[in-house]
Design an enzyme around this catalytic site. Structure first.
Site, PDB file in Angstrom:
ATOM      1  N   VAL A   1       0.707  -1.039   0.005  1.00  0.00           N
ATOM      2  CA  VAL A   1      -0.090  -0.127  -0.020  1.00  0.00           C
ATOM      3  C   VAL A   1       0.873   1.221  -0.024  1.00  0.00           C
ATOM      4  O   VAL A   1       0.610   2.150  -0.728  1.00  0.00           O
ATOM      5  CB  VAL A   1      -0.953  -0.046   1.263  1.00  0.00           C
ATOM      6  CG1 VAL A   1      -1.744   1.246   1.115  1.00  0.00           C
ATOM      7  CG2 VAL A   1      -1.836  -1.263   1.141  1.00  0.00           C
TER       8      VAL A   1
ATOM      9  N   GLY B   1     -11.320  -1.058   2.155  1.00  0.00           N
ATOM     10  CA  GLY B   1     -10.136  -0.664   0.909  1.00  0.00           C
ATOM     11  C   GLY B   1     -10.697   0.946   0.438  1.00  0.00           C
ATOM     12  O   GLY B   1     -10.657   1.545   0.999  1.00  0.00           O
TER      13      GLY B   1
ATOM     14  N   GLY C   1      -1.467  -9.498  -2.693  1.00  0.00           N
ATOM     15  CA  GLY C   1      -1.316  -8.388  -1.972  1.00  0.00           C
ATOM     16  C   GLY C   1      -2.573  -8.004  -1.230  1.00  0.00           C
ATOM     17  O   GLY C   1      -2.944  -7.248  -0.555  1.00  0.00           O
TER      18      GLY C   1
ATOM     19  N   GLU D   1      -3.679  -9.980   5.127  1.00  0.00           N
ATOM     20  CA  GLU D   1      -2.935  -9.271   5.885  1.00  0.00           C
ATOM     21  C   GLU D   1      -1.491 -10.059   6.179  1.00  0.00           C
ATOM     22  O   GLU D   1      -1.287 -11.125   5.821  1.00  0.00           O
ATOM     23  CB  GLU D   1      -3.733  -9.641   7.209  1.00  0.00           C
ATOM     24  CG  GLU D   1      -5.184  -8.743   7.053  1.00  0.00           C
ATOM     25  CD  GLU D   1      -4.917  -7.340   7.054  1.00  0.00           C
ATOM     26  OE1 GLU D   1      -4.342  -6.420   7.852  1.00  0.00           O
ATOM     27  OE2 GLU D   1      -5.466  -6.839   6.027  1.00  0.00           O
TER      28      GLU D   1
ATOM     29  N   ASP E   1     -10.218  -9.634  10.737  1.00  0.00           N
ATOM     30  CA  ASP E   1      -9.959  -8.419  10.011  1.00  0.00           C
ATOM     31  C   ASP E   1     -11.262  -7.877   9.772  1.00  0.00           C
ATOM     32  O   ASP E   1     -11.517  -6.723   9.977  1.00  0.00           O
ATOM     33  CB  ASP E   1      -9.354  -8.690   8.613  1.00  0.00           C
ATOM     34  CG  ASP E   1      -9.409  -7.512   7.622  1.00  0.00           C
ATOM     35  OD1 ASP E   1      -8.323  -6.750   7.919  1.00  0.00           O
ATOM     36  OD2 ASP E   1     -10.027  -7.390   6.777  1.00  0.00           O
TER      37      ASP E   1
ATOM     38  N   LYS F   1     -12.980  -4.186  11.353  1.00  0.00           N
ATOM     39  CA  LYS F   1     -13.752  -3.033  10.329  1.00  0.00           C
ATOM     40  C   LYS F   1     -15.145  -2.673  10.975  1.00  0.00           C
ATOM     41  O   LYS F   1     -15.715  -1.833  11.134  1.00  0.00           O
ATOM     42  CB  LYS F   1     -13.847  -3.549   8.992  1.00  0.00           C
ATOM     43  CG  LYS F   1     -12.390  -3.639   8.395  1.00  0.00           C
ATOM     44  CD  LYS F   1     -12.165  -4.479   7.050  1.00  0.00           C
ATOM     45  CE  LYS F   1     -10.877  -4.548   6.402  1.00  0.00           C
ATOM     46  NZ  LYS F   1     -10.978  -5.603   5.329  1.00  0.00           N
TER      47      LYS F   1
HETATM   48  N1  HSE Z   1      -6.684  -8.115   4.156  1.00  0.00           N
HETATM   49  C1  HSE Z   1      -7.799  -7.091   3.930  1.00  0.00           C
HETATM   50  C2  HSE Z   1      -8.824  -7.817   3.042  1.00  0.00           C
HETATM   51  C3  HSE Z   1      -7.267  -6.102   3.207  1.00  0.00           C
HETATM   52  O1  HSE Z   1      -8.632  -9.067   2.456  1.00  0.00           O
HETATM   53  O2  HSE Z   1      -9.773  -7.167   2.749  1.00  0.00           O
HETATM   54  C4  HSE Z   1      -8.192  -4.672   3.452  1.00  0.00           C
HETATM   55  O3  HSE Z   1      -8.606  -4.335   4.519  1.00  0.00           O
END
Ligand code: HSE
Length: 420
Positions: free
Chosen positions: A12, A127, A180, A183, A194, A198
């Site tokens: 990023v 994102g 990419g 995490e 994750d 959020k």
């Molecule tokens: N690892 C996270 C995903 C990245 O796959 O959504 C974005 O927050």
């Protein structure tokens, strides 16, 4: 000119540098001034990042640099970044972060510490989708009735490939990492953490709920098997990692878990790395946000937007957009009291009385069966698959425990919630 230091020049961070360079003209016009990345911090100075900025290994090089106006934190982790961000705020620097784990644990402390300093984190949720902006600014006239969606690109990418192409779990996780999306520790993605981080951020903005990950229901996609996928297909569902905040009366339920979603629903058609977030407000009705949820450029698009916003405004608004309590008397619903429909799968001995013993257990736990299916396996075993009517979570947890101890059940039972 506004000077930026980036702590963590990985996927990023590299994209942030490149976007600021590639789109410099339009960004300068929108920001009202030039934005220049002065320096970056990396763990390994020998690795070529393909960016033309001064690099060092020590975050304090950026924090102690009086010329740096904005510190962009893209390190990953929780306590390390917390110390770095606290140090940056103590030096009076604006902060931009994409770190949802940091915010899931420390957002209220950070709000206090930031005070009037700009502190932005659009890239932390979904994102490239500007969902923070929407909740913190665009929808503030509303009581938020629900927030529901797909908020982990890695899981959605994996589930899409597993459902559509029958690809196995591990190779597709490796692919998501190589692209990419995942995490640094991909168990945060596939374990649902994750997405839960959020959710907690969104729930703070929408409801002022100061919950921690430990307080809410978090499950991932790591137990989904080909049998579950076959059941889903046969009965017209897709499997998605869903993230849900729902207000009813004075309670808010927060949960993230794999779910069977009818394949004709809009959310079922959100595939690959794409995320989608539906927000229902009491005045506006339903709004739907869709876009790439992970990946260097998509995430960096949100980071750069925050930088431009800070350049334009000069000062910050309160980090979470309000001071708690937001809605008086609103509490977090206990995980045990969540109501859903459920799909349960178990391997059993295929002999007289087993099905009736299992269905009696359902009755004893006040769980009503909607559909039942038996599939012979081999060696006198069969898979039993159940879909239930609405049931209470604690009853499901207790039948799962009882089933796993029953002598006639010979594989660990598994469960997926069904979201109509
Ligand atoms: N690892 C996270 C995903 C990245 O796959 O959504 C974005 O927050």
């Amino acid at each position: 000119m506004l000077k930026v230091g980036i702590i963590g020049v990985g996927t990023v961070g590299t994209s942030v540098v490149n976007i600021l360079k590639d789109n410099a003209e339009i960004i300068t016009a929108r920001a009202g001034k030039e934005i220049f990345v002065k320096s970056g911090v990396v763990q390994n100075l020998d690795k070529d990042r393909g960016v033309d900025i001064k690099l060092s290994k020590d975050p304090m090089d950026i924090i102690n640099d009086p010329e740096i106006d904005i510190v962009v934190e893209l390190m990953g982790g929780i306590e390390g970044p917390f110390d770095v961000v606290k140090a940056a705020l103590a030096k009076g620097k604006a902060v931009v972060t994409a770190n949802k784990a940091l915010l899931a644990y420390h957002r209220y402390e950070l709000q206090e510490l930031a005070g009037d300093l700009p502190f932005e984190y659009e890239a932390a949720v979904a994102g490239g989708i500007p969902i923070i902006n929407a909740l913190r600014d665009g929808l503030t006239a509303n009581h938020i009735e629900s927030i529901q969606g797909i908020m982990n690109g890695t899981c959605n990418y994996m589930m899409t490939k597993m459902m559509n192409e029958g690809v196995d779990y591990q190779p597709i996780l490796d692919e998501a990492q190589a692209l990419g999306y995942a995490e640094a520790d991909p168990s945060f993605d596939v374990g649902g953490f994750d997405a839960a981080h959020k959710l907690l951020i969104l729930a703070s903005i929408a409801y002022g709920i100061d919950a921690k990950p430990e307080d809410i229901l978090i499950e991932g996609i790591d137990n989904i098997t080909q049998e579950d996928i076959a059941f889903a297909k046969e009965f017209g569902y897709v499997i998605k990692l869903l993230t849900i905040a729902k207000k009813s009366g004075n309670e808010v339920e927060l949960r993230t878990h794999a779910a069977l979603v009818p394949q004709d629903k809009m959310i079922a058609k959100v595939d690959g790395v794409m995320n989608a977030v539906s927000v229902i407000g009491d005045k506006v009705g339903e709004t739907l946000f869709y876009g790439p949820g992970a990946g260097g450029d998509a995430t960096a698009s949100a980071v750069v937007a925050n930088i431009i916003d800070i350049a334009r405004r000069g000062k910050g608004s309160p980090m979470l957009g309000f001071h708690t309590p937001l809605e008086k008397g609103l509490t977090l619903k206990s995980k045990d009291e969540i109501v859903s429909k459920y799909y349960l799968r178990m391997g059993v001995e295929d002999k007289p009385g087993v099905l009736s013993s299992v269905t009696k257990m359902f009755a004893d736990h006040d769980i009503s069966i909607e559909t039942v299916l038996q599939r012979p396996i081999d060696n006198g075993s069969a898979n039993l698959l159940f879909a239930t009517h609405e049931a209470v979570e604690k009853n499901i947890q207790s039948i799962m425990k009882e089933l796993s101890q029953a002598s006639f059940v010979n594989t660990v039972p598994s469960m997926i919630r069904i979201e109509a």
